[in-house]
Design a protein around this motif. Structure first.
Motif, PDB file in Angstrom:
ATOM      1  N   TYR A  46       5.673   6.032   5.487  1.00 10.63           N
ATOM      2  CA  TYR A  46       5.441   6.329   7.380  1.00 10.63           C
ATOM      3  C   TYR A  46       7.002   6.660   7.498  1.00 10.63           C
ATOM      4  N   LEU A  47       7.553   5.279   7.152  1.00 13.40           N
ATOM      5  CA  LEU A  47       9.117   5.384   7.656  1.00 13.40           C
ATOM      6  C   LEU A  47      10.370   6.512   6.566  1.00 13.40           C
ATOM      7  N   GLU A  63       0.000  -2.031  -8.291  1.00 10.58           N
ATOM      8  CA  GLU A  63      -1.828  -2.186  -7.664  1.00 10.58           C
ATOM      9  C   GLU A  63      -2.665  -1.797  -6.646  1.00 10.58           C
ATOM     10  N   ARG A  64      -1.699  -2.255  -5.288  1.00  7.87           N
ATOM     11  CA  ARG A  64      -2.082  -2.168  -4.067  1.00  7.87           C
ATOM     12  C   ARG A  64      -1.858  -0.505  -3.435  1.00  7.87           C
ATOM     13  N   ARG A  65      -1.438   0.198  -4.458  1.00  9.53           N
ATOM     14  CA  ARG A  65      -0.561   1.500  -3.526  1.00  9.53           C
ATOM     15  C   ARG A  65      -1.579   2.227  -3.570  1.00  9.53           C
ATOM     16  N   ILE A  66      -1.577   2.740  -2.528  1.00  4.56           N
ATOM     17  CA  ILE A  66      -3.066   3.926  -1.875  1.00  4.56           C
ATOM     18  C   ILE A  66      -1.627   5.196  -1.377  1.00  4.56           C
ATOM     19  N   SER A  67      -0.857   4.761  -0.877  1.00  4.37           N
ATOM     20  CA  SER A  67      -0.143   6.647  -0.360  1.00  4.37           C
ATOM     21  C   SER A  67       1.101   6.376  -1.911  1.00  4.37           C
ATOM     22  N   ASP A  68       1.528   7.412  -2.484  1.00  7.17           N
ATOM     23  CA  ASP A  68       2.226   8.412  -2.990  1.00  7.17           C
ATOM     24  C   ASP A  68       3.701   8.088  -2.877  1.00  7.17           C
ATOM     25  N   ILE A  69       4.089   7.078  -3.369  1.00  3.17           N
ATOM     26  CA  ILE A  69       5.299   6.994  -2.716  1.00  3.17           C
ATOM     27  C   ILE A  69       5.836   5.253  -3.377  1.00  3.17           C
ATOM     28  N   SER A  70       7.782   5.398  -3.879  1.00  2.59           N
ATOM     29  CA  SER A  70       7.784   4.137  -5.089  1.00  2.59           C
ATOM     30  C   SER A  70       9.714   3.882  -3.822  1.00  2.59           C
ATOM     31  N   THR A 113       0.886  -1.251  -0.209  1.00  2.00           N
ATOM     32  CA  THR A 113       0.383   0.171  -0.446  1.00  2.00           C
ATOM     33  C   THR A 113       1.080   1.857  -0.026  1.00  2.00           C
ATOM     34  N   GLY A 114       1.885   0.897   0.498  1.00  3.92           N
ATOM     35  CA  GLY A 114       3.331   2.018   0.417  1.00  3.92           C
ATOM     36  C   GLY A 114       2.710   2.838   1.920  1.00  3.92           C
TER      37      GLY A 114
END
Length: 177
Positions: free
Chosen positions: A111-112, A134-141, A105-106
């Motif tokens: 958080y980290l 596909e499961r990403r909720i948070s805008d992070i990569s 989810t990200g």
């Protein structure tokens, strides 16, 4: 653990080894002449991180951080991240790479990233063995990714279900009967 599950082979140990070597060589190239501070996210990343550091040909230190977003016997994140154990060294003016088993989810990585970036590292990047966009909720990569995978629950090579399956050398898809 009952036998009410099926493990479908997904990523073989040889493919994992090749990819980990590739990631280590890329990190070595990107940080040539620099020192690194790798932070492994427990418990899932420890096998990946142990193998990864063997392919990074630079001076480096290692530490671990522990968080949780799963509650009980579930294959879905609770969405609430809890810090269980923090790193034991300052990060200011260090090249920090956060090593994670899987980006889902990200939420955990977001958080980290916030937690560690306020400690003033010289640079901050994320290395993940698996990415499940596909499961990403948070805008992070992640900056370094081993494999992009579909929305399946995977175990092995450090990844677990309720503490089981971390010791499997391959990564498998866990399905319940």
């Amino acid at each position: 653990m009952n036998n009410n599950y099926i493990l479908e082979p997904f990523i073989k140990k040889e493919q994992i080894a090749d990819k980990v070597k590739e990631l280590g060589e890329k990190i070595t190239s990107d940080y040539a002449g620099e020192e690194l501070f790798l932070v492994g996210v427990l418990k899932g990343s420890w096998i990946f991180m142990a193998d990864l550091v063997r392919y990074i040909d630079l001076p480096l230190e290692v530490s671990f951080i522990s968080v949780s977003s799963y509650v009980g016997q579930t294959t879905k994140s609770s969405g609430v991240v809890r810090l269980l154990c923090d790193i034991d060294k300052p990060l200011n003016d260090r090249n920090v790479i956060l090593v994670e088993d899987i980006v889902d989810t990200g939420l955990t990585l977001s958080y980290l990233k916030k937690l560690l970036e306020v400690r003033n590292p010289k640079s901050f990047k994320i290395c993940a063995l698996l990415d499940k966009p596909e499961r990403r909720i948070s805008d992070i990569s992640a900056d370094y990714v081993g494999f992009t995978i579909p929305d399946e629950f995977v175990v092995g090579y450090g990844l677990d279900y309720n503490g089981y399956f971390r010791n499997l050398p391959d990564i498998s898809i866990l399905k319940f009967k």
